[in-house]
Design a protein around this motif. Structure first.
Motif: not given
Length: 117
Positions: A92-96
């Protein structure tokens, strides 16, 4: 203004802990609960940090679609709650925007929180 926003999810999966000397070394399953936490300033126009449905879509596509009803040993060598939480963060890092923490409950009474590197 800064806010903390949390969205909860559930998934079922099986695993075994190959480096554990105890019953969890055998294959067994859990109904996991996952909390994804964000922090940041809401958009002045919308008043939202990020729409809940957008968060649900991103987590579903990047995490739940991979983990739900799977044998986690096929994904992680040692799928402890700690390692699963870290894996979720990495997906999820970079997507949220404003990803603050991942909290994973293996049982209703036992959880781990991961806050990034």
């Amino acid at each position: 203004m800064e806010v903390d926003l949390d969205v909860d999810f559930e998934f079922a999966a099986a695993h075994r802990l190959p480096r554990h000397d105890g019953p969890c070394a055998r294959t067994h399953g859990h109904n996991y609960a996952l909390r994804v936490g964000l922090r940041g300033a809401p958009d002045p126009r919308s008043g939202m940090l990020l729409d809940f449905e957008e968060i649900r879509r991103i987590v579903s596509e990047n995490v739940l679609s991979v983990l739900d009803h799977q044998l986690l040993n096929e994904l992680l060598e040692n799928p402890t709650a700690e390692n699963i939480a870290k894996w979720c963060w990495e997906k999820l890092d970079g997507k949220l925007p404003g990803l603050r923490e991942i909290r994973l409950w293996e049982t209703p009474a036992c959880s781990v929180t991961y806050r990034g590197r």
